[in-house]
Design an enzyme around this catalytic site. Sequence first.
Site, PDB file in Angstrom:
ATOM      1  CG  HIS A 124      34.569  40.292  40.331  1.00  0.00           C
ATOM      2  ND1 HIS A 124      35.003  40.253  41.643  1.00  0.00           N
ATOM      3  CD2 HIS A 124      34.901  39.080  39.796  1.00  0.00           C
ATOM      4  CE1 HIS A 124      35.563  39.076  41.888  1.00  0.00           C
ATOM      5  NE2 HIS A 124      35.500  38.344  40.779  1.00  0.00           N
ATOM      6  CB  SER A 138      33.272  46.360  46.162  1.00  0.00           C
ATOM      7  OG  SER A 138      32.177  45.474  46.175  1.00  0.00           O
TER       8      SER A 138
HETATM    9  C1  DX5 Z   1      34.223  39.229  47.082  1.00  0.00           C
HETATM   10  C2  DX5 Z   1      34.004  40.387  46.130  1.00  0.00           C
HETATM   11  C3  DX5 Z   1      34.717  41.622  46.570  1.00  0.00           C
HETATM   12  C4  DX5 Z   1      34.231  42.150  47.874  1.00  0.00           C
HETATM   13  C5  DX5 Z   1      35.248  43.119  48.401  1.00  0.00           C
HETATM   14  O1  DX5 Z   1      33.652  38.091  46.582  1.00  0.00           O
HETATM   15  O2  DX5 Z   1      34.478  40.058  44.841  1.00  0.00           O
HETATM   16  O3  DX5 Z   1      34.699  42.620  45.564  1.00  0.00           O
HETATM   17  O4  DX5 Z   1      32.970  42.744  47.790  1.00  0.00           O
HETATM   18  O5  DX5 Z   1      34.887  43.469  49.697  1.00  0.00           O
HETATM   19  P1  DX5 Z   1      35.948  43.632  50.889  1.00  0.00           P
HETATM   20  O6  DX5 Z   1      36.895  44.707  50.469  1.00  0.00           O
HETATM   21  O7  DX5 Z   1      35.096  43.994  52.052  1.00  0.00           O
HETATM   22  O8  DX5 Z   1      36.657  42.308  51.057  1.00  0.00           O
HETATM   23 ZN    ZN Z   2      34.847  41.796  43.298  1.00  0.00          ZN
END
Ligand code: DX5
Ligand code: ZN
Length: 216
Positions: free
Chosen positions: A64, A6
């Site tokens: 997303h 991400s």
């Molecule tokens: C949260 C996002 C995730 C996030 C993941 O709202 O949808 O994609 O950026 O980050 P980590 O892996 O650090 O939880």
């Molecule tokens: Zn996400």
Amino acid sequence: MILAPSVLASDLGRLADEIAAVERGGAGQVHVDVMDGRFVPNITLGPAIVEACHRATSLPIDVHLMIEGAERYLDAFVDAGASSVAVHVEALSHLQRAVEHLRKRGARPGVALNPSTPIGSLEEILPEVDFVLVMSVNPGFSFQTFLPSSLDKIRRLRDAIRARSLGARIQVDGGVNRDNIRTVVEAGVEIVVAGNAAFSGGDPEAAVRKLLEAAG
Ligand code: DX5
Ligand code: ZN
């Protein structure tokens, strides 16, 4: 298993380099978190960043959407280069229309569930989607802790998909790291999103490689 770093957790000032590093490490997709300050408390990235990611790599760009009124923006994200787009069931009244529209536009449609949203809410839409994104944190920020109840939810979803012989794949998003990635994959996840675990250690290429190794 596909790892989808991400970019929200990356050094956005060096976006192209960060993406090149995770690609060298073996990432299979680039995950872009779009937040509007309404559906979730945070405001993050939009179509311009999706376009920049698309220019920086040949990997599929996985978008997303954590926004209200997502149906108004589907075309903008597909036009910007999104290969797959996940919309939240909690944010759309006409989910089926959005899923059908994404497919018609040539993007892989997915539906996302907040931690408190039951998998039963997918009953009707499940045959139409390419993937289900199970949030393992409450969406809004990177660097949160994986909610352990997500594992049972993933297993029940996997069983429901199998029982109906459907093709939907399961994606997990939030708090995945080297210690829990094998467990989520064993529970039935095929696409793993990683923010913090991919980008915060200073060497995203090595971090992605280690995540893939830990996944088994
Ligand atoms: C949260 C996002 C995730 C996030 C993941 O709202 O949808 O994609 O950026 O980050 P980590 O892996 O650090 O939880
Ligand atoms: Zn996400």
